[in-house]
Design a protein around this motif. Structure first.
Motif, PDB file in Angstrom:
ATOM      1  N   GLN A  92      25.560  25.419  27.844  1.00  0.00           N
ATOM      2  CA  GLN A  92      25.849  26.382  28.911  1.00  0.00           C
ATOM      3  C   GLN A  92      26.991  27.320  28.519  1.00  0.00           C
ATOM      4  O   GLN A  92      26.881  28.545  28.612  1.00  0.00           O
ATOM      5  CB  GLN A  92      26.176  25.644  30.218  1.00  0.00           C
ATOM      6  N   SER A  93      28.080  26.754  28.035  1.00  0.00           N
ATOM      7  CA  SER A  93      29.215  27.592  27.630  1.00  0.00           C
ATOM      8  C   SER A  93      28.892  28.426  26.400  1.00  0.00           C
ATOM      9  O   SER A  93      29.439  29.525  26.228  1.00  0.00           O
ATOM     10  CB  SER A  93      30.441  26.719  27.347  1.00  0.00           C
ATOM     11  N   HIS A  94      28.034  27.927  25.553  1.00  0.00           N
ATOM     12  CA  HIS A  94      27.601  28.692  24.375  1.00  0.00           C
ATOM     13  C   HIS A  94      27.086  30.067  24.807  1.00  0.00           C
ATOM     14  O   HIS A  94      27.490  31.100  24.253  1.00  0.00           O
ATOM     15  CB  HIS A  94      26.504  27.901  23.651  1.00  0.00           C
ATOM     16  N   PHE A  95      26.230  30.084  25.812  1.00  0.00           N
ATOM     17  CA  PHE A  95      25.664  31.351  26.270  1.00  0.00           C
ATOM     18  C   PHE A  95      26.694  32.187  27.018  1.00  0.00           C
ATOM     19  O   PHE A  95      26.679  33.427  26.931  1.00  0.00           O
ATOM     20  CB  PHE A  95      24.428  31.097  27.129  1.00  0.00           C
ATOM     21  N   VAL A  96      27.586  31.536  27.738  1.00  0.00           N
ATOM     22  CA  VAL A  96      28.632  32.280  28.452  1.00  0.00           C
ATOM     23  C   VAL A  96      29.515  33.035  27.467  1.00  0.00           C
ATOM     24  O   VAL A  96      29.871  34.209  27.686  1.00  0.00           O
ATOM     25  CB  VAL A  96      29.472  31.317  29.316  1.00  0.00           C
ATOM     26  N   HIS A 235      30.005  38.284  34.491  1.00  0.00           N
ATOM     27  CA  HIS A 235      30.458  37.060  33.823  1.00  0.00           C
ATOM     28  C   HIS A 235      30.226  35.830  34.701  1.00  0.00           C
ATOM     29  O   HIS A 235      29.631  34.846  34.267  1.00  0.00           O
ATOM     30  CB  HIS A 235      31.941  37.173  33.462  1.00  0.00           C
ATOM     31  N   GLY A 236      30.715  35.911  35.938  1.00  0.00           N
ATOM     32  CA  GLY A 236      30.580  34.762  36.830  1.00  0.00           C
ATOM     33  C   GLY A 236      29.146  34.486  37.224  1.00  0.00           C
ATOM     34  O   GLY A 236      28.718  33.331  37.255  1.00  0.00           O
ATOM     35  N   SER A 237      28.375  35.541  37.504  1.00  0.00           N
ATOM     36  CA  SER A 237      27.007  35.314  37.963  1.00  0.00           C
ATOM     37  C   SER A 237      26.137  34.742  36.844  1.00  0.00           C
ATOM     38  O   SER A 237      25.275  33.893  37.105  1.00  0.00           O
ATOM     39  CB  SER A 237      26.403  36.598  38.525  1.00  0.00           C
TER      40      SER A 237
END
Length: 399
Positions: A92-96, A235-237
């Motif tokens: 998940q964080s990888h894509f963020v 970013h958040g969405s």
């Protein structure tokens, strides 16, 4: 740290991304219960995920990636989470942090890091800190050196993906207190990743501690993340959309497992007068209710992803707000569906389903743990304020 897989595949388009995700989900589902029960970390599975090309599907087309839509990415996460919620949470964080590069990276930074991702390299994360006043009280510091580089010092918790990463994006504050992201090699001097995660759910995410002691960081590995929030942003969405997809996947996975268990292993209640549990009218009613919950969560997920795609095509204060509100609504519904379905699995399946050896409780444990990531009650507040007073949600990256 795993070595990047040889011969990483490059996915061509949205259709291929969905096909690869569906295939991997079936593969990962087979060992999910055993991995959770034994807390066997999914290193081999993550290497297969990397080799498949899925972690690179949001790389822009101009850099050689598929640049899939948010709707496709959300469905990729939902499929993976329906099979193994821990494994789905890890990237998940990888894509963020790919998104952070897209938004604020220099052309040189984007070219370098997008090339790394296309080659199979993985991003982890080092964001959250324990013992601070609140989640945005970041005390990790980037200290400037005379040559323009930095040293990085701090302690991070809940660092999902860091143990398996090639690069760890670290959220830190510079001398003027502005927020930056430093992209640090997993094996850099001064970096220690500790596998001390002991959550009751998402047991194989290895969301442990990252310690950073005077870690050297070149200037070209630092991104001014605070600039992200000075105008309309997604970013958040985008981050919350992926969390929503994980919750929706947990719900659909739990429902599917309940269906299979009732069809193959449950006995009918003697008062029902039917031959199989699947014919029990009260169970049929309850499965209908659960299916509606799950379908509603999936529909809101799709609607939210479409809102993100719409805003990406024409980013304004209005479209960014619409995307945030749509994602918030979907997140609330998906979180409720995941927790309810993970619990109702036992209600509909009967006494035998509670056997620890079956590990059916992993769905509820994963749902209950993951939905604590950020409080749904505040999402409901922002939705209400937007609907009633037209007040746009704040730009803090968690909505």
């Amino acid at each position: 740290m795993s070595s990047p897989p040889e011969g990483v595949h490059i996915i061509a388009d949205d259709a291929e991304a969905l096909a690869v995700a569906a295939r991997l989900a079936e593969e990962f589902r087979a060992g999910a219960a055993e991995r959770d029960a034994a807390r066997r970390l999914p290193r081999a599975e993550l290497d297969r995920l990397s080799a498949s090309g899925l972690p690179a599907v949001t790389i822009p087309a101009g850099h050689g990636g598929a640049e899939v839509t948010a709707r496709t990415l959300a469905e990729v996460f939902r499929l993976l989470a329906s099979a193994d919620a821990s494994l789905a949470q890890i990237p998940q964080s990888h894509f963020v942090y790919i998104e952070v590069l897209r938004r604020q990276g220099t052309p040189e930074q984007r070219a370098f890091f997008f090339g790394e991702v296309l080659a199979g390299k993985r991003f982890g994360n080092a964001q959250s800190e324990a013992g601070t006043r609140h989640v945005q009280d970041i005390r990790t510091r980037l200290e400037p050196l005379p040559d323009g580089s930095y040293t990085l010092t701090g302690v991070k918790h809940y660092s999902t993906g860091a143990l398996f990463a090639d690069w760890i994006p670290v959220l830190a504050r510079a001398g003027d207190d502005t927020l930056h992201v430093a992209y640090v090699p997993r094996n850099a001097p001064g970096v220690t990743v500790v596998d001390d995660w002991d959550g009751m759910g998402q047991r194989t995410t290895a969301s442990g501690t990252v310690r950073l002691h005077a870690v050297p960081v070149p200037a070209n590995r630092v991104i001014p993340h605070h600039l992200t929030f000075q105008g309309p942003q997604l970013h958040g969405s985008v981050a919350q959309l992926l969390h929503t997809a994980i919750d929706a996947g947990i719900a659909s996975g739990a429902l599917a497992e309940a269906v299979e268990f009732v069809r193959t292993s449950s006995r009918p209640w003697f008062e029902s007068g039917v031959d199989t549990a699947a014919e029990d009218p009260l169970l049929i009613q309850r499965f209908g209710e659960l299916a509606i919950r799950v379908r509603a969560a999936e529909a809101l997920l799709s609607t939210a992803a479409l809102a993100v795609d719409t805003a990406r095509d024409d980013l304004t204060d209005h479209t960014a707000a619409e995307a945030s509100i749509a994602v918030a609504a979907a997140k609330v519904a998906a979180a409720e569906a995941a927790v309810e379905t993970g619990s109702a699995l036992f209600e509909v399946s009967g006494t035998r389903s509670a056997l620890d050896s079956l590990n059916l409780h992993r769905h509820w444990r994963d749902a209950r743990t993951h939905t604590l990531h950020d409080p749904a009650r505040w999402k409901v507040q922002h939705i209400g304020r937007y609907v009633l007073g037209g007040i746009r949600p704040p730009r803090h990256g968690l909505l």
